[in-house]
Scaffold this active site. Structure first.
Site, short mmCIF file in Angstrom:
data_model
loop_
_atom_site.label_atom_id
_atom_site.label_comp_id
_atom_site.label_asym_id
_atom_site.label_seq_id
_atom_site.Cartn_x
_atom_site.Cartn_y
_atom_site.Cartn_z
CG ASP A 1 -1.94 1.04 1.29
OD1 ASP A 1 -2.79 1.03 0.39
OD2 ASP A 1 -1.93 1.89 2.21
CD GLU B 1 15.85 -14.30 4.59
OE1 GLU B 1 15.20 -14.96 5.42
OE2 GLU B 1 16.30 -13.17 4.83
#
Ligand code: TEU
Length: 572
Positions: free
Chosen positions: A226, A285
């Protein structure tokens, strides 16, 4: 860290039928769910996570690849959930974390990816850290997580700078000290219930890394970020020019075809890119298939800076949303978009509607120069709804023929119009209140969906309650009326998404068959030709098999305000 118990995500090859090296987002059709208005399972009149789980099969049937959930986190609701008080839990209004896990697992089982909304620019005044900041003195570490400042003027009664809030009025609110005296001011680019985080503060950065991990560990496929340009502000928070045309404060689209906007002290600062590089390393990751999608109200060339290989995966293309019913502007925006994204090595995205703008079936019911972006009241000029729907269907087909990824907003597949005659008393958008009633705000595009025409609240809620009233037109547009009804908007979307997938249009390459000065937008993507007539007179269609059209008609002629998809016949 990679968890072993992540609900299995769909594989890219299973979804698209093509080897896209796992980069599933490059051609994905993403369906935005606005949870409070999608489907209510418990009868309180507000949609919830179980309501979504119960109806996921309809979205599979529609043919989308991914859902994006607007915020469902704990929130006092100052801005319909975009004021988050606890980033790691579900608001009881929407259910529980267990409901979320169930939804995610079911979506993955059905072959749908799930991205969630992340609101990093601001929080809620109810967030514990903001409450701690209020209780702490000026200059304290607690206050340095936000933008607290002394006021201007002898008694500090003037806001620290002249920034306006996106929801009107000043972007600052004054606090009251424990002794009852007026205190410092805090910055909020949106409602006063949404204090902005200070992203120069390392604790804030660490907290958001941890929030990302929390949802990645649960198995989400990514985040819609956002207000992605707004996190970092210009040092010193300098005043903005008096004339709003001299800068672009909220980084909204002013230039449609890629001209640079003057820098804004309130956003799009160079430092914001470090945050996305940092987040990208967290996502990576978890493997290469979790994505960041930025809400970035900038022209394509400026967006592409957020899409460098070590930053976000994609961003909304609001220039396309704002192009309106103009062949010239559509040509220019699509060209600018593809050029900028090709250069960045990123896939383009396309969007026509979302929970912040007037639905496109209504926008197109006004002239080309009346985009009507911030709500419509009963006392405003009303749209030509038939024209709006006709053009909306044509625009959707034109959009779905483009290479890249497409974002759909819940209800557009039913051709839902904006609620343009909502009672002012029902309005909930803080922008309505803060503008002193001069701006209708965004409630009209957030009306609960109609599912079954003959049930209370058109099937939205078992008890018939709805948090915003539905307009009478919604019942006849209910999904069950359109399901398997030849020519319905729902069937058109379903067919278009099927053809798009079967012919790999999302991975295609675009060739233009029209020029900006033409009244048509004609393009070729592989062996599919999409022609949209944005002019006033019928045009001839090239030879081929018409496989889909936005309105019925003969194979050789395309009426104004319609689109046809044509498959070229192989040359003998
Ligand atoms: O919107 C950010 C944004 O700048 C606009 O879409 C905004 O609604 C409009 O410009 C108001 O002037 C995001 C969310 O999509 C929106 O729903 C939230 O209200 C806003 O952020 C604050 O979180």
């Amino acid at each position: 860290m990679v968890t072993d118990d992540r609900p299995a995500a769909p594989t890219a090859t299973a979804k698209s039928g093509m080897d896209d090296n796992g980069q599933w987002w490059r051609d994905a059709v993403v369906y935005q769910i606005y949870p409070r208005s999608f489907a209510d399972s418990d009868g309180d009149g507000i949609g919830d996570l179980r309501g979504i789980s119960d109806r996921l099969d309809r979205l599979v049937d529609l043919g989308v690849d991914c859902i994006w959930l607007s915020p469902f986190y704990v929130s006092p609701g100052a801005d319909a959930g975009y004021d988050v008080a606890d980033y790691r839990d579900v608001d009881p209004m929407f259910g529980t974390l267990h409901d979320f896990d169930t939804l995610l697992a079911k979506a993955h089982r059905l072959g749908l990816r799930v991205i969630v909304d992340l609101v990093p620019n601001h929080t809620s005044t109810a967030h514990p850290w903001f409450q701690e900041a209020l209780a702490a003195p000026p200059g304290s570490p607690e206050r340095s997580r936000f933008h607290f400042r002394d006021g201007r003027g002898a008694d500090g009664s003037e806001p620290p700078n002249n920034w306006p809030s996106a929801f009107f009025g000043p972007a600052w609110t004054r606090t009251t000290d424990p002794d009852g005296k007026p205190g410092q001011w805090y910055l909020h680019m949106f409602d006063s219930g949404q204090p902005d985080w200070n992203w120069d503060n390392e604790e804030v950065r660490e907290e958001f890394r941890s929030i990302l991990r929390f949802w990645l560990d649960r198995g989400v496929d990514g985040f819609r970020v956002d207000c992605a340009t707004a996190l970092v502000k210009a040092p010193g928070l300098p005043d903005v020019p008096e004339n709003p045309d001299d800068y672009d404060f909220f980084a909204a689209v002013r230039g449609l075809d890629g001209q640079d906007l003057p820098p804004s002290p309130g956003g799009d600062q160079e430092g914001v890119h470090d945050i996305y590089r940092d987040w990208r390393s967290v996502l990576d990751e978890y493997g290469a298939d979790r994505i960041l999608t930025g809400e970035i109200w900038l022209p394509p060339r400026q967006i592409s800076r957020y899409l460098r290989p070590d930053e976000m995966h994609q961003a909304f293309n609001f220039a396309y949303l704002e192009a309106g019913w103009s062949a010239d502007r559509v040509h220019r925006v699509v060209r600018a978009t593809l050029a900028a994204h090709d250069e960045a090595g990123a896939a383009a995205t396309w969007v026509l509607s979302n929970h912040d703008v007037v639905r496109h079936a209504t926008r197109f019911g006004f002239g080309p120069d009346a985009p009507r972006m911030f709500g419509i009241r009963a006392t405003d000029p009303q749209p030509d709804t038939a024209l709006g729907l006709r053009r909306a269907r044509a625009a959707t087909l034109s959009m779905l023929a483009l290479p890249g990824s497409a974002y759909l907003y819940q209800g557009e597949e039913l051709g839902l119009p904006e609620h343009t005659t909502l009672n002012d008393e029902a309005r909930q958008d803080p922008a309505w209140r803060r503008s002193g009633g001069t701006q209708a705000g965004r409630d009209g595009c957030r009306i609960p969906l109609p599912w079954e025409a003959d049930r209370p609240a058109a099937g939205f809620s078992p008890g018939g309650k709805t948090w915003l009233p539905q307009p009478s037109a919604y019942a006849r547009l209910a999904r069950d009326r359109q399901q398997e009804t030849a020519g319905s908007t729902l069937e058109m979307y379903r067919q278009a998404l099927g053809i798009r997938k079967a012919r790999h249009l999302g991975h295609g390459k675009l060739d233009w068959l029209s020029e900006p000065a033409d009244a048509v937008v004609a393009l070729r993507n592989g062996d599919l030709l999409s022609v949209t007539n944005m002019g006033n007179v019928p045009v001839g269609l090239p030879p081929g098999d018409v496989v889909l059209r936005s309105e019925p008609g003969p194979d050789t002629v395309l009426e104004p305000d319609t689109t046809a998809w044509i498959l070229s016949r192989p040359t003998a």
